[in-house]
Write an enzyme that holds these catalytic residues in place. Sequence first.
Site, PDB file in Angstrom:
ATOM      1  N   ASP A   1       0.922  -1.284   0.089  1.00 37.07           N
ATOM      2  CA  ASP A   1       0.244   0.114  -0.012  1.00 37.07           C
ATOM      3  C   ASP A   1       1.031   1.557   0.286  1.00 37.07           C
ATOM      4  OD1 ASP A   1      -2.338  -1.582   0.069  1.00 37.07           O
ATOM      5  OD2 ASP A   1      -2.433  -1.243   1.884  1.00 37.07           O
TER       6      ASP A   1
ATOM      7  N   ARG B   1      -8.023  -3.622  -1.315  1.00 38.56           N
ATOM      8  CA  ARG B   1      -9.241  -4.124  -1.403  1.00 38.56           C
ATOM      9  C   ARG B   1      -8.666  -6.069  -1.581  1.00 38.56           C
ATOM     10  NH1 ARG B   1     -12.492   1.534  -2.462  1.00 38.56           N
ATOM     11  NH2 ARG B   1     -12.269   2.072  -0.824  1.00 38.56           N
TER      12      ARG B   1
END
Length: 379
Positions: free
Chosen positions: A91, A240
């Site tokens: 991320d 996600r």
Amino acid sequence: MTELNETQKMVLSTVKEIAQKEIRPRAAGLDEKQEFPWETVKIFADNGLLTPLLPEKYGGIGAEYLLFSMLLEEISKVCASSALILIAQADGMLPILFDGSEEIKKSVLPGLAKGKLAAFAATEPGAGSDILSMRTHAARRGDHYVINGQKCFITNGGVADVISLYAYTDPDKRANGISVFAVEKGSQGLINGKNENKMGMRGSMNSELFLEDLVVPEKNRIGEEGHGMANLMATLDTSRLFAASQAVGLAQGAIDEAVRYAKQRVQFGQTLSLIQGVQFMIADMVAATEAARLLTYQAARCLDKNHQRLIRKYCAMAKFMASDTAMKVTTDAVQVMGGYGYMKDYPVERMMRDAKLIQIYTGTNQIMRLVTGREIFRE
Ligand SMILES: Cc1cc2nc3c(=O)[nH]c(=O)nc-3n(C[C@H](O)[C@H](O)[C@H](O)COP(=O)(O)OP(=O)(O)OC[C@H]3O[C@@H](n4cnc5c(N)ncnc54)[C@H](O)[C@@H]3O)c2cc1C
């Protein structure tokens, strides 16, 4: 497995071995102590696993999203916190890989493959689901920016060497006024706050960050000024997928424990595995997990094939389906194991606590349904 080539299969089988031999024995201790697992980071770095998605020219192995999804699943089967470290690393890295200049990519990315850590910082005390209400502000001053504000819950936040940090450069422009910066450890004005005491995923760190006249050189802005929201959304789509993969692994890990236990626990003169009521529970757990896995792999394929029209919807659907499944399956695994499942002698109680986070972070499951609904009606 059939979709993977020989090299990918080899990487996956190496990760399976590392997960079983090196990650599994550490999982309960990490949960108990809630210390940052530097040893685990070293294991990942030594085996080239800290940044699988990173292209080879920056020191990674250029793994496809599908392979990374499978790697996260294997690690999450035994320790979801350890997988969270890799997720936070991805991320924090991807915003730079997506939009960073060649200069910033060359200066930051190779270190992330070797043991340096990254984080992704968007959330603030007043801005969670409603991210546009963030208050962190970056003011341009000649060849640098001065950033003021606060971030919270940041995974790897207190230990990261580089943080992809989102701030308004022009709050009046709302979504078109956000920019993203690569903030390096030790920067003047970057202050670490408390590390949270959490219900689950306790082998990872979540930190407050205070930005008090934080000085960031202009060359550390990632992409154009005002293009931060597109970068944030693209990173969240991938995140996600990672959360869904973590959830599938967690659910599978709980099933493995429950099946193993049901084969040896005797009640009423027979093992639990021969009792139809228990078989029905396990059948539901396995079917739901397999369905979540297939949806997760489909989301990974959308990313690998860069299906722009489908990525957002599939990643959101996979995230809410897989994490709702993991929550139910881990809870049912505790049930199958009765009182023993509730005790810390077995890993399923930790798995149940770990599963709860995945319904919340990187966009709650309510927001995931909202995103999915919007995408359906936009088509
Ligand atoms: C352990 C952990 C790790 C995290 N790591 C990171 C990180 O690395 N980087 C980062 O930037 N952030 C991180 N987060 C933040 C995380 O993404 C947010 O917690 C999450 O997006 C929800 O925001 P919130 O907690 O402010 O909840 P809120 O937005 O206040 O939501 C509270 C409740 O209201 C519901 N809700 C809110 N709005 C709506 C709506 N419009 N429709 C329906 N329901 C709604 C939510 O679904 C939720 O149930 C982390 C959080 C945790 C707990």
